[in-house]
Design a protein around this motif. Structure first.
Motif, PDB file in Angstrom:
ATOM      1  N   HIS A  37      39.179  37.413  46.269  1.00 20.83           N
ATOM      2  CA  HIS A  37      39.747  38.588  46.879  1.00 20.83           C
ATOM      3  C   HIS A  37      40.355  37.606  48.182  1.00 20.83           C
ATOM      4  N   LEU A  38      39.684  36.834  48.647  1.00 21.98           N
ATOM      5  CA  LEU A  38      40.340  35.976  49.697  1.00 21.98           C
ATOM      6  C   LEU A  38      41.453  35.094  49.354  1.00 21.98           C
ATOM      7  N   ALA A  40      43.494  36.225  46.717  1.00 20.37           N
ATOM      8  CA  ALA A  40      44.573  37.089  46.720  1.00 20.37           C
ATOM      9  C   ALA A  40      45.333  37.536  48.081  1.00 20.37           C
ATOM     10  N   GLU A  41      44.297  37.646  49.051  1.00 15.55           N
ATOM     11  CA  GLU A  41      44.994  37.999  50.216  1.00 15.55           C
ATOM     12  C   GLU A  41      45.953  36.708  50.753  1.00 15.55           C
ATOM     13  N   ARG A  42      45.401  35.723  50.621  1.00 17.74           N
ATOM     14  CA  ARG A  42      46.145  34.458  51.138  1.00 17.74           C
ATOM     15  C   ARG A  42      47.387  34.594  50.367  1.00 17.74           C
ATOM     16  N   LYS A  44      49.025  36.972  49.290  1.00 14.72           N
ATOM     17  CA  LYS A  44      49.960  37.982  49.725  1.00 14.72           C
ATOM     18  C   LYS A  44      50.699  37.525  50.757  1.00 14.72           C
ATOM     19  N   CYS A  45      49.852  36.649  52.017  1.00 14.60           N
ATOM     20  CA  CYS A  45      50.669  36.168  53.118  1.00 14.60           C
ATOM     21  C   CYS A  45      51.676  35.208  52.509  1.00 14.60           C
TER      22      CYS A  45
END
Length: 116
Positions: A37-38, A40-42, A44-45
């Motif tokens: 999940h981390l 995936a967030e990274r 996205k950025c």
């Protein structure tokens, strides 16, 4: 079928060790999920960074930034008692993927086929 012995199979009869092993593996599974999940967030950025770079004709890679990030991550790893060389390999893998995405974004914006 896998005929290799398993840790759980080897620990049959040692319920305390088996319970501890299962608890530790449960924690590892939770951490793996958090890592996914981390990441995936990274990404996205970094996707947004790639779009910004493409819109302003900036290069997909930023070697100075990457070197700073690697040095920073190595320090963090050492402080956390994680092998800094491993942390660097991990970050280099991520950077490679990010730059590949940035090149694809730039190529799409230029109307060219994305690089392989």
């Amino acid at each position: 079928m896998n005929d290799q012995p398993t840790a759980e199979g080897t620990l049959v009869g040692d319920e305390e060790a088996l319970t501890r092993l299962r608890a530790l593996r449960g924690s590892i599974d939770n951490l793996d999920a958090a890592l996914v999940h981390l990441l995936a967030e990274r990404f996205k950025c970094t996707q947004q960074v790639g779009e910004l770079k493409a819109a302003h004709n900036l290069p997909p890679a930023d070697p100075a930034r990457e070197a700073d990030q690697i040095a920073r991550l190595r320090r963090l790893a050492a402080d956390a008692r994680l092998d800094p060389a491993f942390a660097e390999k991990f970050l280099n893998f991520i950077i490679e993927e990010v730059v590949r995405h940035h090149r694809a974004i730039a190529a799409k914006q230029d109307g060219a086929a994305p690089p392989a």
